[in-house]
Scaffold this active site. Structure first.
Site, PDB file in Angstrom:
ATOM      1  N   LYS A 267       6.778  -8.807 -10.997  1.00  0.00           N
ATOM      2  CA  LYS A 267       5.482  -8.419 -11.546  1.00  0.00           C
ATOM      3  C   LYS A 267       5.581  -8.284 -13.066  1.00  0.00           C
ATOM      4  O   LYS A 267       6.656  -8.011 -13.590  1.00  0.00           O
ATOM      5  CB  LYS A 267       5.075  -7.048 -10.985  1.00  0.00           C
ATOM      6  CG  LYS A 267       4.668  -7.049  -9.529  1.00  0.00           C
ATOM      7  CD  LYS A 267       4.284  -5.663  -9.065  1.00  0.00           C
ATOM      8  CE  LYS A 267       3.900  -5.629  -7.598  1.00  0.00           C
ATOM      9  NZ  LYS A 267       2.693  -6.399  -7.259  1.00  0.00           N
ATOM     10  N   ARG A 341       3.623  -7.331   3.905  1.00  0.00           N
ATOM     11  CA  ARG A 341       3.329  -7.955   5.196  1.00  0.00           C
ATOM     12  C   ARG A 341       4.602  -8.322   5.938  1.00  0.00           C
ATOM     13  O   ARG A 341       4.614  -8.372   7.168  1.00  0.00           O
ATOM     14  CB  ARG A 341       2.404  -9.169   4.987  1.00  0.00           C
ATOM     15  CG  ARG A 341       2.997 -10.256   4.135  1.00  0.00           C
ATOM     16  CD  ARG A 341       1.953 -11.226   3.597  1.00  0.00           C
ATOM     17  NE  ARG A 341       1.207 -10.660   2.478  1.00  0.00           N
ATOM     18  CZ  ARG A 341       0.196 -11.276   1.870  1.00  0.00           C
ATOM     19  NH1 ARG A 341      -0.198 -12.478   2.271  1.00  0.00           N
ATOM     20  NH2 ARG A 341      -0.427 -10.691   0.866  1.00  0.00           N
TER      21      ARG A 341
HETATM   22  N1  BES Z   1       1.874  -3.725  -3.462  1.00  0.00           N
HETATM   23  C1  BES Z   1       1.218  -4.913  -3.847  1.00  0.00           C
HETATM   24  C2  BES Z   1      -0.304  -4.796  -3.775  1.00  0.00           C
HETATM   25  C3  BES Z   1      -0.952  -3.892  -4.787  1.00  0.00           C
HETATM   26  C4  BES Z   1      -1.187  -4.324  -6.068  1.00  0.00           C
HETATM   27  C5  BES Z   1      -1.348  -2.640  -4.425  1.00  0.00           C
HETATM   28  C6  BES Z   1      -1.788  -3.500  -6.988  1.00  0.00           C
HETATM   29  C7  BES Z   1      -1.964  -1.798  -5.341  1.00  0.00           C
HETATM   30  C8  BES Z   1      -2.171  -2.228  -6.630  1.00  0.00           C
HETATM   31  C9  BES Z   1       1.643  -6.040  -2.936  1.00  0.00           C
HETATM   32  O1  BES Z   1       2.948  -6.003  -2.496  1.00  0.00           O
HETATM   33  C10 BES Z   1       1.480  -7.306  -3.712  1.00  0.00           C
HETATM   34  O2  BES Z   1       2.178  -7.475  -4.668  1.00  0.00           O
HETATM   35  N2  BES Z   1       0.560  -8.173  -3.272  1.00  0.00           N
HETATM   36  C11 BES Z   1       0.298  -9.396  -3.922  1.00  0.00           C
HETATM   37  C12 BES Z   1       0.209 -10.459  -2.848  1.00  0.00           C
HETATM   38  C13 BES Z   1       0.181 -11.867  -3.381  1.00  0.00           C
HETATM   39  C14 BES Z   1       1.507 -12.202  -4.038  1.00  0.00           C
HETATM   40  C15 BES Z   1      -0.101 -12.804  -2.245  1.00  0.00           C
HETATM   41  C16 BES Z   1      -1.009  -9.269  -4.681  1.00  0.00           C
HETATM   42  O3  BES Z   1      -1.922  -8.585  -4.200  1.00  0.00           O
HETATM   43  O4  BES Z   1      -1.107  -9.819  -5.763  1.00  0.00           O
HETATM   44 MN    MN Z   2       4.297  -6.864  -3.813  1.00  0.00          MN
END
Ligand code: BES
Ligand code: MN
Ligand code: ZN
Length: 490
Positions: A267, A341
């Protein structure tokens, strides 16, 4: 904060809270104090904008001490949710005022007054939560002064009895908030599991599986996420057996990513610190178990949480890796940041396989896309069962935790198909919360199921009526309500 109930009378110390209906009609206690203080209350009202509108407040210093006038608005709308909001508002108005004690004098007399008194206290208790254990230089004048809240009401013994149940739930909410607030150097899979083990004191059976046990079970997806971390992944199974032996259990499953860096699909640095709350789903499940045990719920409830840390490392998952799950289905990893997931795939499969629950509800801070959809006010959820879905919506409405059902469907589901494995872990950007839910549905094996994506609601960036800014504990109360109304009553 200490909370007590007493019969209606004149409070002897501390601040006094009296209600004022829209139009400015004073309660008997307020009228008496006004008379003793030469009409100070009436003068203060006449000289201000306070009219008794719902949730308006006005502080008046009288010969009886500080009096907080609290606007009731239309008394017909004074239901239990209203009472919680008022309790939170009263706490916020007085927390840092210098008063140590406050007494709310409830003089309205209908048959729901005991319940309203209990929920006033609940609102105040929920709002009084603080997480300041690491603020060693916090000055006394930055700390709340309020130590004790008394609610005076006719039928105070009944109010106390009702409150005792709600207090157990408030403890569950605080437990969740504590877990979610802790930094990831303190709260990692093993230390999180240890906090769950402490629930044994309340009669919860707790079992902790480590990597060895999970390897035996074939949990390749959950273990894959954790393989880049120095911390050992854990699966915690909590059981509250408050129902009859023959009662089929219900199950709650939580995503517990103690920190989500994104892994190799790392990230951006800005805001990454928020990802300590990526164990929010597991936090809610743990707090719910605590609430249910605390109020001795008459139901058999399983809580399963998958605890991992998602780190970039020489041993971390790579995009294009293929994982074999406990279900036997294989997953092509497209993006190592779609890790929640993967954790839930094995946790859900394990839960339905081992416990055959009547229904299964998972909670996860799963997607940024859910925050784009519904913002921070409403929790989006997905379900394969209309009746269960309606029950969750009703439970959320009852406790002021807004829920909105989102769609599933083949057209979305097929977007998760992979060319090289049974599925991939990340699809197109559009509809990302929905395709994530479709992915999870592949691991529920027809069990009646709900997936709650709490990404937007697990953390509040502002103070709310019964939630100070920070970890919210959102969904503990709705799920407790669901167990009360949908499981214990049927
Ligand atoms: N934990 C994150 C989702 C999230 C992001 C929760 C910001 C709260 C605030 C999750 O693991 C994630 O990174 N999801 C990605 C999925 C994508 C790579 C398909 C997302 O939402 O960008
Ligand atoms: Mn994530
Ligand atoms: Zn995550």
């Amino acid at each position: 904060m200490k909370i007590a109930f007493a019969k209606v009378g004149r409070p002897k110390k501390g601040a006094i809270v009296v209600s004022v209906a829209e139009g400015g009609k004073l309660s008997p206690t307020a009228t008496a104090i006004d008379g003793e203080s030469g009409g100070l209350i009436a003068k203060a009202m006449a000289g201000s904008r306070f009219t008794g509108k719902a949730h308006q407040t006005l502080t008046v210093f009288t010969s009886a001490g500080r009096v907080l006038l609290y606007g009731v608005g239309d008394p017909a709308k004074f239901d239990l949710k209203w009472a919680e909001t008022a309790g939170g508002g009263i706490y916020a108005a007085l927390a840092g005022s210098g008063e140590k004690e406050v007494t709310i004098v409830m003089e309205s007399g209908d048959e729901r007054r005991a319940a309203r008194a209990a929920h006033l206290a609940l609102g105040a208790e929920l709002r009084s939560y603080r997480f300041d254990k690491y603020r060693t230089t916090l000055k006394d004048d930055d700390k709340p002064t309020l130590e004790k809240l008394t609610v005076m009401v006719d039928g105070h013994a009944e109010a106390k009895k009702l409150y005792d149940v709600e207090a157990a739930i408030a403890e569950g909410v605080a437990f969740t908030r504590d877990l979610v607030s802790e930094p990831p150097n303190v709260l990692f899979p093993e230390s999180f599991a240890q906090r769950c083990v402490e629930l044994k004191e309340l009669g919860v059976a707790v079992e902790v599986l480590g990597e060895k046990e999970m390897t035996k079970l074939g949990m390749g997806a959950l273990l894959g996420v954790g393989q880049g971390s120095r911390r050992e992944s854990k699966l915690v199974v909590m059981r509250w057996n408050g129902g009859a032996k023959s009662d089929q259990p219900v199950a709650f499953v939580g995503k517990g990513v103690c920190f989500d860096t994104g892994g190799i699909s790392i990230k951006p640095a800005g805001g990454m610190e928020d990802m300590k709350f990526d164990m929010g789903g597991a936090g809610v499940v743990s707090g719910l178990m605590r609430a249910l045990a605390g109020r001795k719920a008459k139901a058999n409830v399983i809580g399963v949480i998958g605890l991992v840390e998602n780190m970039p490392d020489g041993n971390a998952l790579r995009p294009s890796d293929i994982l074999t799950t406990m279900s036997g289905q294989t997953i092509e990893v497209i993006n190592t940041d779609a890790e929640g997931r993967l954790v839930l795939a094995d946790a859900l499969w394990y839960t339905q396989d081992k416990f055959k629950p009547a229904f299964m509800i998972d909670l996860a801070t799963l997607t940024g896309a859910m925050m784009v959809s519904l913002g921070e006010e409403t929790c989006g959820y997905f379900s394969n069962d209309d009746k269960l879905s309606d029950a969750l919506k009703a439970a959320g409405d009852a406790v002021d935790e807004a829920m909105w059902r989102m769609p599933l469907g083949d057209a979305y589901n097929k977007q998760m198909d992979s060319d090289v494995a049974d599925m991939k872990n990340a699809g197109p950007r559009w509809g990302g919360a929905i395709t994530a839910a479709c992915f999870l549905e592949r691991f529920v094996n027809k069990t009646p199921w709900i997936h709650m994506d709490i990404a937007g609601v697990a953390w509040s960036r502002k103070d709310r009526s019964t939630t100070p800014k920070g970890a919210s504990g959102f969904a503990v109360r709705a799920l407790d309500r669901l167990v009360r109304d949908y499981v214990e009553k049927t």
